[in-house]
Design an enzyme around this catalytic site. Structure first.
Site: not given
Length: 477
Positions: A309, A433, A435
């Protein structure tokens, strides 16, 4: 020789010209560009005499330049004039055995003259009486705008090129002699300010390796000459026009994961599809400025779910720096990031090829090493204290506008904006994000699913230590 040249000023009168290739006049002519790239050598034993030496060499070998027309014929034997006329629209393309020599891209014909134009001079010495001929190789990168119509002929192409090239070579020689160093020919598209309702295509000579202060002074001069506001960079080398043939060469060894944001495989600016945050009193809201690519788990075919990430956040930041014109460096792959940290002595060699998680501190080191851009590190002892950094980030997004990486608790995210309620003190974060593991390319759907959108302060864990990596690129002229 340091003056910026507006290519449109040299066009024949008649009709309003658009950079994209449109023109409206009685002859229904269209604007196209032909670019000639090659190398010349000139005697540099006397810098003062170099301009004339270069022009003389060019004059002597001009017939060889014209003979390079043979490399510009497509497979069916069509002439260059027919090629230009047939492809005088942005949707046209060339797919032929000679596409590496002549390629239509964004209204430009790229011509790479494969015929040698000059032979490198030799350096000789004999005993104590040394005599030498010092030569310098000079890159020719000439872009010629042409207005073409139905009666356009090959001779018109070469007459126009011939006249323009002679003047270009002379100016290039003067600049090389003045700086006594190699010079790049860079082209820039200016969309503001408009002059007479038309855009501007600017050519400048950029001395390679000159002192930073000298280059800054040179750019200031171009801004003043052209009346361009000094509120943002315009003439940085990384902001020059990129041509198709150059892109083919520079990205041939990019590898998986590098520069993929330029090929349309990633979602660009997904925050634009997120539900907007109020920007009226008592709310103060500031967002990322400019374009970026959304890098996340699995992007570009590289599987890094569970550990990559922070790498993805850095890639998103670098994509912004590239698209903003701040840097020329490619978007780094995971291994390049790891290798940079090893070379700096921050990590052992075992990091390379591993799946080790990285944090904001390591990313700041890698960012500086790979791009030359420094970052400000802000340490927040608890997530509950993050709202105290709201005004700092509001100022960052207003003045610089670059994405920010935030890491804590083995998770990294990318901040794209900040919103502060000045009455209640409530803070909201625009979070991207990394992820996400899917292949969705619809930015609206990504926002709907929560991968890009506004989050309350409770999104970050209250008892976790966080670090902010805030890039600090030089945004001056």
């Amino acid at each position: 020789s340091d003056q910026a040249v507006d290519l449109y000023d040299d066009l024949p009168t008649g009709g309003e010209v658009s950079f994209e290739g449109g023109v409206s006049d009685a002859k229904h002519r269209r604007l196209v560009y032909i670019r000639v790239t090659c190398w010349l050598t000139a005697d540099a034993s006397s810098w003062a005499a170099l301009p004339e030496s270069l022009v003389e060499r060019f004059e002597n070998d001009r017939r060889r330049l014209v003979s390079a027309r043979a490399s510009m014929l497509i497979s069916d034997g069509a002439s260059l004039a027919k090629l230009l006329a047939a492809n005088s629209s942005n949707s046209a393309s060339i797919e032929s055995p000679t596409e590496l020599y002549c390629r239509w891209s964004h209204g430009t014909i790229d011509v790479d003259c494969t015929v040698p134009i000059a032979t490198v001079a030799t350096v000789s010495s004999s005993g104590t009486n040394r005599s030498s001929c010092v030569s310098v190789g000079i890159k020719i990168n000439y872009l010629c705008p042409l207005l073409i119509g139905g009666d356009f002929e090959d001779d018109e192409v070469w007459q126009r090129l011939d006249a323009g090239l002679v003047d270009y070579v002379r100016q290039l020689g003067l600049t090389v002699a003045k700086w006594r160093r190699p010079v790049d020919t860079n082209y820039y598209r200016l969309t503001e300010p408009l002059v007479g309702g038309r855009p501007r295509l600017i050519r400048v000579f950029y001395p390679i390796g000159a002192d930073t202060d000298e280059l800054r002074q040179l750019r200031h001069g171009w801004h003043e000459q052209l009346g361009v506001p000094k509120t943002r960079p315009v003439f940085w080398p990384a902001m020059r026009l990129k041509f198709a043939a150059d892109q083919l060469l520079s990205t041939s060894d990019a590898g998986n994961g590098a520069d993929e944001d330029e090929s349309g495989r990633l979602v660009i600016n997904p925050h634009l599809k997120a539900k907007p945050q109020p920007d009226t009193a008592p709310w103060v809201t500031r967002l990322v400025q400019g374009d970026y690519a959304y890098y996340h788990y699995g992007s570009c075919g590289f599987h890094d779910s569970g550990w990559g990430c922070a790498y993805r956040s850095l890639q998103t930041i670098v994509s912004w720096l590239r698209r903003r014109g701040v840097i020329d460096a490619p978007v780094p792959k995971h291994e390049a990031i790891q290798r940079a940290l090893v070379d700096l002595g921050d990590k052992p060699k075992s990091l390379i090829g591993s799946r080790q998680w990285l944090g904001a501190v390591e990313l700041s080191y890698a960012l500086k090493s790979l791009t030359g851009v420094a970052a400000r590190l802000v340490h927040v002892s608890r997530g509950v204290d993050l709202p105290e950094q709201a005004r700092l980030l509001l100022h960052h997004f207003e003045t610089i506008g670059c994405p920010v990486m935030i890491g804590g608790g083995q998770y990294a995210h990318t901040l794209l904006g900040c919103s502060l309620n000045e009455a209640s003190g409530e803070v909201r974060w625009l979070v991207l994000d990394p992820h996400y593991t899917g292949s969705e390319t619809d930015a609206k759907q990504l926002s709907k699913d929560g991968w890009c959108g506004w989050k309350s302060a409770s999104f970050f864990k209250s008892d976790v230590h966080y670090n902010l990596c805030i890039p600090q690129p030089d945004m001056g002229v």
